[in-house]
Write a protein that holds these residues in place. Structure first.
Motif, short mmCIF file in Angstrom:
data_model
loop_
_atom_site.label_atom_id
_atom_site.label_comp_id
_atom_site.label_asym_id
_atom_site.label_seq_id
_atom_site.Cartn_x
_atom_site.Cartn_y
_atom_site.Cartn_z
N MET A 1 0.83 -1.20 0.00
CA MET A 1 0.00 0.00 0.00
C MET A 1 0.86 1.25 0.00
O MET A 1 1.82 1.36 0.77
N LEU A 2 0.54 2.18 -0.88
CA LEU A 2 1.32 3.41 -1.02
C LEU A 2 0.54 4.62 -0.52
O LEU A 2 -0.66 4.75 -0.80
N LYS A 3 1.25 5.49 0.23
CA LYS A 3 0.67 6.78 0.63
C LYS A 3 1.63 7.87 0.17
O LYS A 3 2.84 7.73 0.37
N LEU A 4 1.08 8.92 -0.41
CA LEU A 4 1.94 10.04 -0.82
C LEU A 4 1.46 11.32 -0.14
O LEU A 4 0.35 11.77 -0.38
N TYR A 5 2.33 11.86 0.70
CA TYR A 5 2.08 13.18 1.27
C TYR A 5 2.59 14.22 0.27
O TYR A 5 3.77 14.18 -0.10
N GLY A 6 1.71 15.11 -0.15
CA GLY A 6 2.12 16.10 -1.15
C GLY A 6 1.32 17.37 -1.01
O GLY A 6 0.67 17.61 0.02
N TYR A 7 1.36 18.18 -2.05
CA TYR A 7 0.62 19.43 -2.08
C TYR A 7 0.42 19.75 -3.56
O TYR A 7 1.33 19.53 -4.37
N TRP A 8 -0.75 20.24 -3.90
CA TRP A 8 -1.08 20.41 -5.32
C TRP A 8 -0.05 21.22 -6.08
O TRP A 8 0.28 20.90 -7.21
N ARG A 9 0.50 22.27 -5.44
CA ARG A 9 1.43 23.15 -6.16
C ARG A 9 2.90 22.75 -6.02
O ARG A 9 3.76 23.40 -6.60
N ALA A 13 6.33 17.06 -5.60
CA ALA A 13 5.22 16.09 -5.48
C ALA A 13 4.63 15.78 -6.85
O ALA A 13 4.24 14.64 -7.14
N TYR A 14 4.57 16.79 -7.70
CA TYR A 14 4.04 16.68 -9.07
C TYR A 14 4.84 15.62 -9.85
O TYR A 14 4.27 14.76 -10.54
N ARG A 15 6.18 15.66 -9.70
CA ARG A 15 7.03 14.62 -10.34
C ARG A 15 6.58 13.22 -9.95
O ARG A 15 6.48 12.33 -10.79
N VAL A 16 6.36 13.04 -8.65
CA VAL A 16 6.01 11.70 -8.15
C VAL A 16 4.61 11.30 -8.61
O VAL A 16 4.37 10.14 -8.94
N LEU A 29 -3.50 9.77 -1.58
CA LEU A 29 -2.87 11.09 -1.64
C LEU A 29 -3.28 11.90 -0.41
O LEU A 29 -4.47 12.04 -0.13
N LEU A 30 -2.31 12.39 0.33
CA LEU A 30 -2.58 13.17 1.54
C LEU A 30 -2.01 14.57 1.37
O LEU A 30 -0.88 14.72 0.92
N SER A 31 -2.81 15.56 1.72
CA SER A 31 -2.40 16.94 1.46
C SER A 31 -1.72 17.57 2.68
O SER A 31 -2.23 17.50 3.80
N VAL A 32 -0.58 18.18 2.44
CA VAL A 32 0.14 18.94 3.46
C VAL A 32 0.16 20.38 2.96
O VAL A 32 0.88 20.70 2.00
N HIS A 33 -0.63 21.24 3.56
CA HIS A 33 -0.77 22.61 3.04
C HIS A 33 0.49 23.40 3.37
O HIS A 33 0.79 23.65 4.53
N LEU A 34 1.22 23.79 2.32
CA LEU A 34 2.55 24.39 2.55
C LEU A 34 2.51 25.84 3.02
O LEU A 34 3.55 26.40 3.38
#
Lengths: 218, 218
Positions: A1-9, A13-16, A29-34
């Motif tokens: 199982m894969l989880k990715l912590y990222g942010y839309w901008r 994260a976009y690369r991944v 996909l989990l959002s970390v608001h930068l």
């Protein structure tokens, strides 16, 4: 199982996201608001997961419940390539593989780190430069990096940055081009970069990874 | 036949010198003076070889005379690892390999690019900051990067950064510590980093790669 912590901008994260899509991998996909509240990446829970307080972080949980927690987008991409070899992002022969890595790293090590949120914050905060000087800084590193890359693509590009298959270089280039547009950098002199970008952005894997198509886009 | 274009004080070239020494590879070392006459890396002949106008550049010429010209130290290190597997710099299992790459890239992508010669030149030139602000900038990124790395080493380090064998992480760390000392950054709070550095700097491969031991050292 894969989880990715990222942010839309986040372009790292976009690369991944592109890699996950190309390889047909499902990830939570989990959002970390930068930006909100000084940046959720600095909150204790997230900082424990990723002491660099950056996105992305990939978590891969195997069938026995063992967790691999991985930071640094370029390391994440290499890990996905090693562990999920479908839709290869690297050529198989050692020399082409090395050239692809060099082109990808010329974006990941020479452009992106200088135009990162934390760097722009330091420039306008601690150093106190004005918006105009911040914009000049941003444009400078894009032109320096893209100028060199454009010459190298002249030699290596086909339909994509390295021949006619998508590689790690495209995964780094497209988010950087996206950001360059956002900061209104004139890219007309980079014919190869623009052509490759258009070709990539016709593919579903790239379209679905675009910032505006993320669930946390504002 | 291997040729390495570098400079005694370049920490990216320093990484590659350590790898060549560890793997017992002979290379012709060629000096590109990064400061004299505005920087030899910007001269036409070198810029043709490496459009990014950076060191190092590795040239590998095979028995048929085919030349591979490679930029970006991290790509060079991966190429040496792929092509000259003796004295491995990466673990064999995918998860450990990924963790090693992530730690190495946390130096190569988060610290080094910000404290590079061209960046410091832009800060004091175009932006016009004073020496004190330049020094604060330099120290800031070292502390931010080393603070996170120190926590990660707590979990992963043995005699070296990742267990008891030398890996890519050590090849990135030692040049960065060398530079931190040069810029008088107080590292006493980073016990793991200092301990690993001492262990590395007892090895011939690291000693022979030190800036002051290069033929072009001033």
């Amino acid at each position: 199982m894969l989880k990715l912590y990222g942010y839309w901008r986040s372009s790292a994260a976009y690369r991944v996201r592109i890699a996950l899509n190309l390889k047909g991998l499902d990830a939570d996909l989990l959002s970390v608001h930068l930006v909100k509240d000084g940046g959720e990446q600095h909150k204790a829970d997230y900082a424990k997961l990723n002491p660099q307080e950056l996105v992305p972080t990939l978590v891969d949980i195997d069938d026995s419940g063992n967790e691999l927690v991985l930071s640094q987008s370029m390391a994440i991409l290499e890990y996905l390539e090693d562990s999920y070899p479908q839709s290869a992002l690297l050529p198989t022969d050692a020399k082409s593989k090395a050239l692809v890595r060099a082109l990808a790293l010329s974006i990941a090590c020479e452009i992106h780190p200088l135009n990162n949120l934390k760097v722009l914050q330091y420039l306008t905060g601690e150093i106190g430069i004005a918006d105009e000087a911040k914009s000049a800084w941003y444009h400078h590193w894009i032109h320096e990096g893209f100028g060199a890359l454009e010459q190298q693509l002249e030699q290596h590009a086909g339909r994509f940055c390295f021949g006619d298959s998508v590689t790690l270089v495209d995964l780094c280039l497209i988010p950087q081009v996206y950001n360059a547009h956002r900061f209104k950098v004139d890219l007309t002199r980079y014919a190869n970069i623009l052509r490759v970008s258009e070709n990539c952005n016709q593919l579903d894997a790239f379209i679905q990874a675009m910032p505006e198509n993320q669930f946390d886009a504002v």
